[in-house]
Every structure is written in C-alpha cells, then in structure tokens.
Scaffold this active site. Structure first.
Site, short mmCIF file in Angstrom:
data_model
loop_
_atom_site.label_atom_id
_atom_site.label_comp_id
_atom_site.label_asym_id
_atom_site.label_seq_id
_atom_site.Cartn_x
_atom_site.Cartn_y
_atom_site.Cartn_z
N TYR A 44 -25.77 20.18 -34.65
CA TYR A 44 -27.17 19.89 -34.36
C TYR A 44 -27.98 19.74 -35.66
O TYR A 44 -29.00 19.08 -35.68
CB TYR A 44 -27.80 21.05 -33.58
CG TYR A 44 -27.55 21.08 -32.09
CD1 TYR A 44 -26.55 20.33 -31.49
CD2 TYR A 44 -28.35 21.90 -31.28
CE1 TYR A 44 -26.34 20.39 -30.12
CE2 TYR A 44 -28.15 21.96 -29.91
CZ TYR A 44 -27.14 21.21 -29.33
OH TYR A 44 -26.95 21.27 -27.97
N THR A 77 -30.61 26.68 -35.85
CA THR A 77 -31.20 25.35 -35.77
C THR A 77 -31.99 25.22 -34.47
O THR A 77 -33.14 24.75 -34.47
CB THR A 77 -30.07 24.30 -35.82
OG1 THR A 77 -29.28 24.57 -36.98
CG2 THR A 77 -30.63 22.90 -35.91
N GLU A 169 -16.47 23.43 -37.76
CA GLU A 169 -16.17 22.84 -36.43
C GLU A 169 -14.81 22.16 -36.46
O GLU A 169 -14.11 22.09 -35.45
CB GLU A 169 -17.26 21.85 -36.02
CG GLU A 169 -18.57 22.50 -35.56
CD GLU A 169 -18.48 23.17 -34.18
OE1 GLU A 169 -18.00 22.53 -33.24
OE2 GLU A 169 -18.88 24.34 -34.07
N CYS A 203 -27.27 30.53 -40.59
CA CYS A 203 -26.59 29.67 -39.62
C CYS A 203 -25.44 30.50 -39.06
O CYS A 203 -24.71 31.15 -39.83
CB CYS A 203 -26.05 28.42 -40.30
SG CYS A 203 -24.95 27.45 -39.23
#
Ligand code: DGL
Length: 302
Positions: A44, A77, A169, A203
């Site tokens: 995102y 985020t 990821e 994060c």
C-alpha cells in the site's frame, strides 16, 4: 440484547500485521481473532491517499461484517492515511446503521501509530529520533505530528524505505539484496541527522529486517565515514518495534472499554484470510508467526 460472539479483527496490506497479531495473541490469548492480509494489492505504501483509504475501508467493512467488534489497523500506512477518516466519517454511519438494524454491538477501529510514539520520549536521550516507514506514512507526517503532540523539542527525521516491504512480501528479507537496501536507507537517515539515538520501525513489516538493521548498526563495516559530516557512532542506537506496544495498548483499551470487551468471545482461535492464494499466504505466514497455519482466500470489493 448483545450477542456475545464478536472477534478482534487485525488488518494489514499483507504479512506485516502478523508481527502485531503475534504479540497481541501472546498478551491476550483468550480472545478470537480474524486476520486479513490484502496481499493481492500490497504494498500500500507507494499508493496515493485515495487508493489507500478506499482499500482500507473495504477491508474494515469486510471485517465488521464478519462480526469483529474491534478492528486493529496493524498497518502504519493505513493508520496514517485512513484511520482518522474512517473513525470520524464512516464509523458513525456504520454504527448508526447497526443500531437501527440489529440493536446491538458498537464497533471501533484502532491504529498503531499512537501507541508507538507514546514510548519514544522516555527512550531517546539525545532527543533526536528517526522514523523508518513507507513513502505514504512519511508523506502523511503522522509520526511527526503525533510526536509533536506528546513531547516538545524532539528532532524528528523521517526516511522512506520503499524497497523494504516489496522485499519482505517476496520472501527476500534474508537475501543480499535486503542487506544492501537496509544499509542504503540507514545511511541516508543518519546522513540527515547523525545524532539520532532512537529509530522507530514505523511499518509492521520491518521487524522481519530487525536483525539486519541491528547487524548494520552494531557492526557497520560498510559505513564509509567520508559519507558523513562528522564521525558517527551507531552501536548505541535503540530500535523500537511496535508489536509489544500495540498489544499492551489494546489490553489497556479493553480494560477501560467493557462495551467492546463484553462482546468478545473467548475460545482462543484465529482465522487467517488473504486476498491472495491461501496456500502461498500460509507458507509465508509461518515465517512471521513461527508456527504453521491454514488460510482462506477472499475477495475485497473490486
Ligand atoms: N505493514 C504496512 C505498514 O505498516 C506496510 C505497508 C505497505 O503495504 O506498503 O505500513
């Protein structure tokens, strides 16, 4: 009359929120959880406000429809870009509608930034603080603004780390590529402020790089002193990760808010949902959680 069967929803764009879920379940194992990773649309952090808000609202609505009394945005985020609008504009409408149709159970959505910044003033000695986060979180200035609210005179420097989430990821957080990009962003933030003594991992994906970050700070053979205006020392820099802080803050919130606590069922279960392939999610999630899981694939909006 309230049904006592609601869950706690934990949402992230992908795998990062699992670092928060793991700590929450350590501290509050009795409750039932629903984790949702929007892996199909992650990351995102490089999207605009409108897109992040739209995706986050879809996820929140989905989790509320699955009977989550509380939804934790385990994503900085989403917390930075969507939380306030959802809390102020969307939730009153959703809660009003629920009350009209069912007559029970208020819902709420909580973020991860406030519980994180609260510990910062007690940790920094130099008053120079660094925020490592996605480009969207950095551009929102949420950390700077929240820190300003609770403590005067801190020198806050932000660093966007756009390569870190894609690396994680993709399961590449132990690779040489990850090592390179850890060094790159740490160098950049320390060049902006060499007096930083506290680095916030802003994060929820970043705890997977914590060892590499620590390694770089403690044994920075790669630093070329000529890059910096003064000789810098990094061994003493403290790293703040969020899992434990968010878990404590949720425990405290539930203590103070029986209207949510009393709706929650207590069977100690957790269901994992992803917008990507379920097997792939389950395989990667194991690295974040340290235990095997099963997942189910769902679709969010369009
Ligand atoms: N875990 C999310 C966060 O805390 C990552 C955002 C992304 O998908 O870029 O910001």
């Amino acid at each position: 009359m309230q049904r006592i069967m609601a869950k706690i929803g934990v949402f992230d764009s992908g795998y990062g929120g699992l670092t928060i879920l793991r700590e929450i379940r350590k501290q509050l194992p009795e409750y039932d959880y629903l984790y949702l990773g929007d892996n199909a649309r992650a990351p995102y952090g490089t999207h605009s406000f409108d897109v992040i808000y739209h995706y986050t609202l879809q996820a929140v609505q989905y989790l509320l429809e699955q009977d989550c009394a509380l939804v934790i945005l385990a994503c900085n985020t989403a917390s930075a870009k969507a939380l306030r609008t959802i809390q102020q504009r969307d939730l009153p409408i959703i809660n009003g509608e629920r009350l009209r149709v069912t007559g029970y159970g208020k819902r709420n959505v909580l973020g991860v930034i406030r519980p994180t910044v609260e510990v910062v003033p007690a940790i920094t000695k130099s008053g120079h603080v660094g925020i490592l986060a996605t480009p969207a979180t950095v551009s929102s200035e949420s950390y700077v603004l929240e820190l300003e609210k609770i403590s005067e005179g801190l020198q806050v420097t932000q660093q966007a780390c756009p390569m870190w989430v894609p690396l994680i990821e993709a399961g590449e957080h132990n690779s040489d590529g990850a090592k390179f990009f850890v060094g790159k962003y740490l160098r950049e933030i320390l060049a902006k402020d060499p007096q930083i003594d506290t680095l916030v991992l802003g994060c929820t994906h970043y705890p997977l790089l914590k060892e590499k970050i620590e390694g770089w700070l403690r044994y920075h053979e790669e630093i070329e002193e000529s890059e910096f205006p003064v000789a810098i020392h990094t061994e003493h820099i403290q790293i703040i990760a969020q899992g434990d802080l968010v878990a404590k803050s949720l425990a405290d919130y539930l203590q103070r808010h029986s209207e949510y606590r009393d709706q929650l069922s207590q069977n100690g279960t957790c269901v994992y949902l992803t917008t990507e392939n379920a097997d792939r999610f389950a395989q990667s999630a194991e690295q974040f959680l340290g235990l095997p899981i099963q997942a189910r694939s769902i679709q969010l909006g369009n």
